[in-house]
Design a protein around this motif. Sequence first.
Motif, PDB file in Angstrom:
ATOM      1  N   LYS A  44     -52.974  29.363  11.530  1.00  0.00           N
ATOM      2  CA  LYS A  44     -54.034  28.575  10.898  1.00  0.00           C
ATOM      3  C   LYS A  44     -53.460  27.598   9.879  1.00  0.00           C
ATOM      4  CE  LYS A  44     -58.057  31.557  11.613  1.00  0.00           C
ATOM      5  NZ  LYS A  44     -58.970  32.570  11.046  1.00  0.00           N
ATOM      6  N   ALA A  45     -52.487  28.059   9.107  1.00  0.00           N
ATOM      7  CA  ALA A  45     -51.912  27.205   8.071  1.00  0.00           C
ATOM      8  C   ALA A  45     -50.936  26.175   8.638  1.00  0.00           C
ATOM      9  CB  ALA A  45     -51.210  28.066   7.016  1.00  0.00           C
ATOM     10  N   GLY A  47     -51.791  24.456  11.491  1.00  0.00           N
ATOM     11  CA  GLY A  47     -52.566  23.566  12.359  1.00  0.00           C
ATOM     12  C   GLY A  47     -52.419  23.906  13.833  1.00  0.00           C
ATOM     13  N   ALA A 720     -62.895  23.200  -6.376  1.00  0.00           N
ATOM     14  CA  ALA A 720     -61.902  24.030  -7.074  1.00  0.00           C
ATOM     15  C   ALA A 720     -61.986  23.962  -8.607  1.00  0.00           C
ATOM     16  CB  ALA A 720     -60.500  23.680  -6.592  1.00  0.00           C
TER      17      ALA A 720
ATOM     18  N   GLN B 102     -57.464  11.934  -2.491  1.00  0.00           N
ATOM     19  CA  GLN B 102     -57.266  11.284  -1.203  1.00  0.00           C
ATOM     20  C   GLN B 102     -57.963   9.927  -1.156  1.00  0.00           C
ATOM     21  OE1 GLN B 102     -57.902  14.556  -1.683  1.00  0.00           O
ATOM     22  NE2 GLN B 102     -57.432  15.797   0.120  1.00  0.00           N
ATOM     23  N   ASN B 105     -56.277   7.402  -3.482  1.00  0.00           N
ATOM     24  CA  ASN B 105     -55.033   6.889  -2.905  1.00  0.00           C
ATOM     25  C   ASN B 105     -55.275   5.769  -1.902  1.00  0.00           C
ATOM     26  OD1 ASN B 105     -53.416   8.641  -4.316  1.00  0.00           O
ATOM     27  ND2 ASN B 105     -53.266  10.169  -2.664  1.00  0.00           N
ATOM     28  N   ALA B 106     -56.502   5.665  -1.393  1.00  0.00           N
ATOM     29  CA  ALA B 106     -56.789   4.651  -0.374  1.00  0.00           C
ATOM     30  C   ALA B 106     -57.736   3.587  -0.907  1.00  0.00           C
ATOM     31  CB  ALA B 106     -57.400   5.324   0.859  1.00  0.00           C
TER      32      ALA B 106
ATOM     33  N   GLY C  49     -62.014  16.802   2.983  1.00  0.00           N
ATOM     34  CA  GLY C  49     -60.555  16.889   2.957  1.00  0.00           C
ATOM     35  C   GLY C  49     -59.908  17.634   4.116  1.00  0.00           C
ATOM     36  N   THR C  52     -57.090  15.649   5.878  1.00  0.00           N
ATOM     37  CA  THR C  52     -56.054  15.042   5.044  1.00  0.00           C
ATOM     38  C   THR C  52     -54.728  14.903   5.795  1.00  0.00           C
ATOM     39  OG1 THR C  52     -57.076  15.985   3.073  1.00  0.00           O
ATOM     40  CG2 THR C  52     -54.793  15.257   2.857  1.00  0.00           C
ATOM     41  N   SER C  59     -51.414  11.007   0.237  1.00  0.00           N
ATOM     42  CA  SER C  59     -52.422  11.757   0.983  1.00  0.00           C
ATOM     43  C   SER C  59     -53.716  10.958   1.055  1.00  0.00           C
ATOM     44  CB  SER C  59     -52.678  13.103   0.306  1.00  0.00           C
ATOM     45  OG  SER C  59     -53.251  12.914  -0.969  1.00  0.00           O
ATOM     46  N   VAL C  60     -54.286  10.919   2.231  1.00  0.00           N
ATOM     47  CA  VAL C  60     -55.553  10.201   2.439  1.00  0.00           C
ATOM     48  C   VAL C  60     -56.413  10.993   3.420  1.00  0.00           C
ATOM     49  CG1 VAL C  60     -54.511   7.916   2.053  1.00  0.00           C
ATOM     50  CG2 VAL C  60     -54.731   8.800   4.390  1.00  0.00           C
ATOM     51  N   PRO C 107     -55.387  23.424   7.061  1.00  0.00           N
ATOM     52  CA  PRO C 107     -54.424  22.331   7.270  1.00  0.00           C
ATOM     53  C   PRO C 107     -54.568  21.206   6.241  1.00  0.00           C
ATOM     54  CG  PRO C 107     -55.330  23.031   9.371  1.00  0.00           C
ATOM     55  CD  PRO C 107     -56.125  23.743   8.302  1.00  0.00           C
ATOM     56  N   VAL C 110     -53.049  22.398   3.061  1.00  0.00           N
ATOM     57  CA  VAL C 110     -51.580  22.475   3.121  1.00  0.00           C
ATOM     58  C   VAL C 110     -50.974  21.089   2.940  1.00  0.00           C
ATOM     59  CG1 VAL C 110     -49.636  22.946   4.681  1.00  0.00           C
ATOM     60  CG2 VAL C 110     -51.484  24.617   4.449  1.00  0.00           C
ATOM     61  N   GLN C 112     -52.398  18.453   1.448  1.00  0.00           N
ATOM     62  CA  GLN C 112     -52.644  17.993   0.087  1.00  0.00           C
ATOM     63  C   GLN C 112     -51.737  18.730  -0.897  1.00  0.00           C
ATOM     64  OE1 GLN C 112     -54.071  15.474  -1.012  1.00  0.00           O
ATOM     65  NE2 GLN C 112     -54.423  15.865  -3.190  1.00  0.00           N
ATOM     66  N   HIS C 115     -48.327  17.353  -0.787  1.00  0.00           N
ATOM     67  CA  HIS C 115     -48.302  16.074  -1.504  1.00  0.00           C
ATOM     68  C   HIS C 115     -48.265  16.300  -3.023  1.00  0.00           C
ATOM     69  CE1 HIS C 115     -49.177  12.004  -2.692  1.00  0.00           C
ATOM     70  NE2 HIS C 115     -50.300  12.392  -3.282  1.00  0.00           N
ATOM     71  N   LEU C 116     -49.058  17.256  -3.503  1.00  0.00           N
ATOM     72  CA  LEU C 116     -49.092  17.539  -4.943  1.00  0.00           C
ATOM     73  C   LEU C 116     -47.738  18.038  -5.431  1.00  0.00           C
ATOM     74  CD1 LEU C 116     -52.543  19.354  -5.290  1.00  0.00           C
ATOM     75  CD2 LEU C 116     -51.960  17.078  -6.161  1.00  0.00           C
ATOM     76  N   ILE C 133     -56.916  19.330  -5.739  1.00  0.00           N
ATOM     77  CA  ILE C 133     -57.565  19.741  -4.483  1.00  0.00           C
ATOM     78  C   ILE C 133     -59.086  19.625  -4.575  1.00  0.00           C
ATOM     79  CG2 ILE C 133     -55.703  21.260  -3.700  1.00  0.00           C
ATOM     80  CD1 ILE C 133     -57.355  23.655  -4.766  1.00  0.00           C
ATOM     81  N   ASN C 136     -60.895  18.756  -1.432  1.00  0.00           N
ATOM     82  CA  ASN C 136     -60.810  19.660  -0.283  1.00  0.00           C
ATOM     83  C   ASN C 136     -61.815  20.791  -0.474  1.00  0.00           C
ATOM     84  OD1 ASN C 136     -57.999  18.404  -0.732  1.00  0.00           O
ATOM     85  ND2 ASN C 136     -57.854  19.206   1.343  1.00  0.00           N
TER      86      ASN C 136
END
Lengths: 788, 287, 158
Positions: A44-45, A47, A720, B102, B105-106, C49, C52, C59-60, C107, C110, C112, C115-116, C133, C136
């Motif tokens: 999963k992590a 992809g 978050a 994100q 950034n764009a 997100g 991403t 990251s976009v 995914p 991960v 993002q 990138h951080l 994040i 996301n």
Amino acid sequence: MGIAPEAQVETIAPHEARDAGTARTIEKDSLIGKRIAKLDAPDKASGKTRYIHDMNLPGQLHGKILHSTRVHALIKRIDTSKAKALPGVHAVITAEDVPYQRPLGVSKDHMPLKGDRVRSMRDEIAAVAADTPEIAEAALKLIEVEYEDLPPLYNVAEAMKPGAPVLHDQKPDNVAMTFDYSHGDVVQGEAESDVVFEDTFKLHYVTHCCMGVSGVIADFDSAGGLMLYSQTQVPFLHKREFAEILGIDPGRIRIVQPPIGGGFGSKLDIYPFEPIAIFLAKATRRPVKLIFSREQEFRISPTRQPVLLTLRSGAKKDGTLTFRTATTLHDNGAYTSWGATTPFVIMQTISSLYRVPHCKYHTTAVYTNNPYAGSFRGYGNLQATFAVEQHMDKIAEAIGMDPLAFRLKNAQDPGETTGQGMHFKSCGFKDCLRTVAERGDYLRKHAENIANQAKPERYKRGVGMASMLHVGGGAKIYPSDGCGTIVKIDDFAHVTVMTGASEIGQGSETVIAQLVCEELGVPMEAVTVVNNDTDVKPWDVGVHASRTTFIAGNSALGAARKARDKILAVAAKATGYDASALDLRQGTIVMAGTGEAIVPLAKLLRSLHFSEKADLVMTTHYYEPPSEHQDKGFKGDVSAAYAWASQVIEVVVDTDTGIVKMEKVWGAHDVGRVLNRLGIEGQIEGGVVMGQGYALTEELIVEDGVVKNPAFRDYKLVTAPEIPEMDVTFIESMDGEGPRGAKGVGEAPAICIAAATANAIYNATGVRIQTLPYTPENVYRALKGVNR
Amino acid sequence: MTVEHYYAPKHLDEALEVLRAGNATILAGGTDVMPQSESGKTPLRKTLVNIRRIAELTGIRLAKNEVRIGALTTISEMMANDLIRKHFPILAESGDHFASEQIRNAGTLGGNVCNASPAGDTLVPMLALDAVVELAAKPNGSVETHTTPLGSFLVGPGKTRRAQGELLVAIRIPVPPAGQVQRFFKFGTRPALDISAIAIGLAAVKTKGVLSHVRLAYGAVAPAIMRGSKTEAVLEGKRLTPELIEQAAQAAHDEVKPISDVRASDWYRRELMHNIVKRMLIDVHEH
Amino acid sequence: MSTNIEIRFTVNGSPRTVAVPPEMSALNMLREVIGLTGTKYGCGEGECGACTILVDGMSVNSCLLFAVDCDGRKLTTVEGVVNEPAGARVRDAFVQAGAVQCGFCTPGFVVQAAHLIDTHGSKLDPETIKRGIEGNLCRCTGYKKIVEAITAAAQEAR
């Protein structure tokens, strides 16, 4: 291709089996309570995991559904000719084009494709299968529909008025369902009361927001068998229901469950998109994939049941609860899904969370032209607990008792059987209460905050407490609440566990593997869990009612124990030791007392397989919990175990804006026993934050039957930076029936949050707000006393 | 309409040539154009002009007494830029409340201006800081530019005074006078990923407790970002006192014209205006 | 139907040439044209997100990026991120911390997170991670273990 022939010559001589000279010893090492990484996590992590959205079958077409643009109307005419003429379109179907369909859902009041009438904005009236999703979308726009509007019912009050338009002919009063429960005599209870309160609580629409949108792939084989790639949480029940809806032999339906992007109860019922995809596959003789957009996910998928709950409770001056009467009114929406049956759980909390000698409960679920509610993690319990726990605070205050002492006085103890017939064999409720109160320094803060209420500060601090009772050992709402398991071990000591349980991200396959490993003494890497194919896995009721660890865990444990017994018997025979003197550790047969390694399990299994009396280690076990189906009065010991939890929440209220910041949540959970610590923490933390969203940020805004905020930009999931600090304590009551003592926990953590938040806001401000959610504007209005 | 022509010019000159023909959608970061075209709200036009490769539209420079911010400057670049952080801290701060990393950034500053959302996060501080926008066109074979104040450029939701054939090439903001104080507030329950229910930008010169050159900009309380001119008039040249602050807060409450939508009611937005303007001015008074 | 535009770029280090309609998002191109399905569709509006990716190291949201705008640029998807040692550490940290449940958002997290860590290195603290994040969404985990996973991976990045 062949297996190494050397296997055939492996024999084990009695008393000579020990690998000469090694004399290795292996300590006993338990996996229980350890932090076990989820088996599916690495893919999963990375992809690599293929969700239904990522699957494409050769020759596959893409399905799209046309939904009603009216809230309530007759369909006068549908013209699909232009859509059919669009190049790339393979089928356009309406109710008229479907040779056979039967209503689906809890009350069988919901036809997949609506032919003559629409009752909500989510009604399905036509569908297209085309080469690409874009072509299918373009074709939908070419379908002409002529409606004749009917008078709409936007709320329960209108729907219950005499002379209101009738939404379903078989229910002329628009009442979809009623529930009645009682024990004792509430009149007597009220007469014995020193204080009585009655309040009405209003609970809103929220929706699951699974990160992976809904989807399905339907494909028929040449002989007419149906292969369905489905996100269902209840594959075996759905086989039967699909068969009824579609007029297919259930034996010809195979359901494969690719990994899903979140469930939370949303996939417990069949919704029209699934039979419609099947109709399209049938019509085109091609595989048809149908995936929602996020906007559709908001508009068309089920919600949590919105509830108007009136609670009347009383107590004596000494703090004894005397009675409780609850009446709930449920907006059933246009059709009946599981939301209508949340009274099953609501009444448990009303009748049995605390000791209530006299109790009465009534629910009316009423048809409207609004969205329908499905099942959603906690299933009625968030709503019931929101009301009950606010009343607990209110009564405590009225009789001058501290809220903890009042709760402790009325809390259930182990061994009790409630008026509803629930028997609490293990019960850590009071431990939960004391633990969170102490860890959260609840009583001191509670008193201090009250003293600070009158001060002119902008920011007000508050603490609130709430507790919950939920089924923790399955729920016998069907005649069976069972689950089967097959365990097989191959020549290389690799264990395959075929379980009826479904993995929906909650970690069931990992905990099942862990229980099997513990029993068989093999490492986690030696286990594969197969849990996603109805042609392979044994019967299971499905993922609901926090039942999987308990029910499927017990089932897996049973199969593993049989395998272990067989292995040890074989080992005893091969080595000459008594089976009871042997143990399985790290894939090796060892002496139980000293840990001395005798023979590798793989070698032993090969010797069995390739012996003259060749045999395999392959076992089955079916577990049916010792619980009862409720009687017609909803009485009976419906679960084999019950889970308890208490939470204390600390909030800060900004009186200038109404913003409520949830700073910290203390939770104490009677989980029976911790099996996978990593997994159970994840369940609690995720549930707390889901509860936070229910309390503070989320609302599906439905106005005049229309969802007004079908996007994450205005339907606010917690992000978050907003999460509270979390302090979780596990109370291990070691349930006698649970797998190694464990009870279910999946739904528990979300249940108390809104209730505890309500009490915390009251503690901070002196204002009790009985309507959710606590968005800044709603709180600000309550503080100012200005209604909408 | 589906896109028939796609251009990704490297020079301003070429881009303006294509735009002159009209019927074009201008694409930069894509963070607004993509969802708005996907949802059908603003369909793509026949020509799609991707300006992201035009070097002339990048960079942040100090020129004379103003800072010129190239239209393609992303929100992330803007936030990290020393000139911005030094002279326009509230602009940098608004970036911190802008969508998510994100998108920062764009998404570009020029795009945020041209999208003309009534709740556009960077527009509020820029309006308070007297920003002007620089527009270029090529009407008669040569590139011509002119500037217009941001306040008059923004007309209503999604509407600006950008004429056909014009491209927004830069935003220019004057270097603040000595003694200027700046404040920014965006209402929300979380730091970002939130569309404002209200936003307020304040810039004023504070001398011995007296405010002058007062600029207030309000977001999400009118069809376009608006100047709080009535509130400014209450404050201009006056010494900050609790009474004056209350008077200003009331003026802010009264002069906005918010709507009720799924995010907030007009009543609540006005209440917030009052309470936040008050808090902001108390903060200015005390620091 | 509009004309397809031919574009060249690198994805996860490999050069690619594809022809795409100008309306197409980079997300759809990656998933449907190139077949990299690790990048997920969660909302199509830049609000969740799950899609991403890294473009030229930034990251976009690939759902907001026009595929044609990938021309000449360097794309990295989750499949590419976890193929590098730094990304593999992030993946392993997610697994070990219990930061994965249904996994659909993972995914995006991960990528993002990688990138951080690339931007902040081992100075990455939990508060910065939470802000990093905020674009996301996760419905399962409550984010706590995700923050712990990224913190752990950042520590290892030293």
